[in-house]
Design a protein around this motif. Structure first.
Motif, PDB file in Angstrom:
ATOM      1  N   GLN A   1       0.838  -1.378  -0.130  1.00 32.63           N
ATOM      2  CA  GLN A   1      -0.087   0.029  -0.011  1.00 32.63           C
ATOM      3  C   GLN A   1       1.064   1.408   0.101  1.00 32.63           C
ATOM      4  OE1 GLN A   1      -0.794   2.531   2.217  1.00 32.63           O
ATOM      5  NE2 GLN A   1      -2.494   3.270   0.832  1.00 32.63           N
TER       6      GLN A   1
ATOM      7  N   PHE B   1      -5.889  -0.623  -4.346  1.00 33.95           N
ATOM      8  CA  PHE B   1      -6.044  -0.504  -3.004  1.00 33.95           C
ATOM      9  C   PHE B   1      -7.417   0.413  -3.005  1.00 33.95           C
ATOM     10  CE2 PHE B   1      -1.786  -1.622  -2.731  1.00 33.95           C
ATOM     11  CZ  PHE B   1      -1.655  -2.579  -1.846  1.00 33.95           C
TER      12      PHE B   1
ATOM     13  N   ASP C   1      -6.863  -0.950   2.080  1.00 34.25           N
ATOM     14  CA  ASP C   1      -6.796  -2.235   2.063  1.00 34.25           C
ATOM     15  C   ASP C   1      -6.841  -2.771   0.468  1.00 34.25           C
ATOM     16  OD1 ASP C   1      -7.067  -2.945   4.792  1.00 34.25           O
ATOM     17  OD2 ASP C   1      -9.101  -2.325   4.651  1.00 34.25           O
TER      18      ASP C   1
ATOM     19  N   ARG D   1      -8.418  -8.109  -4.663  1.00 40.26           N
ATOM     20  CA  ARG D   1      -8.523  -9.157  -3.730  1.00 40.26           C
ATOM     21  C   ARG D   1      -8.750 -10.429  -4.511  1.00 40.26           C
ATOM     22  NH1 ARG D   1     -11.581  -7.386  -0.582  1.00 40.26           N
ATOM     23  NH2 ARG D   1     -10.000  -6.400   1.040  1.00 40.26           N
TER      24      ARG D   1
END
Length: 242
Positions: free
Chosen positions: A9, A123, A128, A134
């Motif tokens: 990140q 992100f 996150d 993801r």
């Protein structure tokens, strides 16, 4: 030139990536690795082979060897033509590298850009991974696990001498040796089953039976008795999958 760096990140929080399908070389050497999970779908659509290079074996779609046939898999620019795309060509800028007992995700920084339009943020606003990133990385992890299983199965076939050159003079592409497979028994048969090698061998054989091997076998196949029922089944399956 590719510039890989660990995904973080701090370094990539404001950047994004574009889901794309990678192109392939038109020099006749290209092949696309196929995972164990992909085998059932691919075996009824593409001829498969087992590729051995520098001691590493894996099932592949031998794209380069098929380019001269009636249905080349690549367009004039090296783009993948079929509707079903192997995950190996959909990895995007990500690579998962095994470090010890875990996988670390690296990203090619040269293809990252500011999010917007087709560019997906790496992100979210909380720092996150974004949902899209993801989900993609989860799919990548699953594919790589399945690829390791495929490589283990292919290596088992090679070490057990159950393969033959895919065509005469071939040194990197192989196909199952039907005679050697038929002679398996006892402990060796059980071992090939446990490693997934039998499943892989049968999937490669199935691909050649359904698609019609695009290249001649390394040696003449033994004469077989007529099997009208079996031939009718294969014809029906070809029509269903076409």
């Amino acid at each position: 030139m590719t510039r890989l760096a660990p995904l973080s990140q701090a370094a990539h929080g404001t950047l994004g990536w574009t889901p794309t399908v990678s192109g392939l070389s038109l020099d006749g050497t290209a092949s696309v690795p196929v995972s164990m999970d992909e085998l059932p779908d691919f075996a009824v659509r593409f001829p498969l082979a087992i590729r051995m290079v520098r001691g590493r074996a894996a099932p592949v779609v031998p794209v380069g060897a098929l380019q001269g046939g009636n249905t080349p898999l690549l367009d004039a620019s090296g783009g993948w033509r079929p509707r079903i795309v192997p995950f190996a060509l959909r990895q995007g800028p990500f690579q998962s590298v095994r470090t010890g007992e875990r996988d670390a995700v690296f990203v090619d920084e040269t293809v990252l850009s500011a999010p917007g339009g087709p560019v997906v943020p790496l992100f979210d606003g909380k720092g996150d991974l974004s949902d899209a990133t993801r989900e993609h990385l989860s799919a990548l992890a699953g594919w790589q696990k399945s690829m390791r299983q495929a490589e283990q199965a292919a290596t088992a076939l090679f070490k057990a001498r159950l393969l033959q050159p895919w065509r005469e003079g071939e040194t990197t592409l192989f196909a199952p040796d039907a005679d050697a497979l038929a002679a398996l028994g006892g402990v060796r048969l059980a071992q090939m089953h446990e490693t997934g090698a039998l499943r892989l061998a049968h999937m490669v054989e199935l691909s050649q039976a359904l698609i019609g091997a695009a290249v001649p076998p390394a040696r003449p196949a033994p004469a077989r008795e007529a099997n009208a029922e079996g031939d009718a089944f294969l014809r029906a399956l070809r029509e269903e999958m076409s």
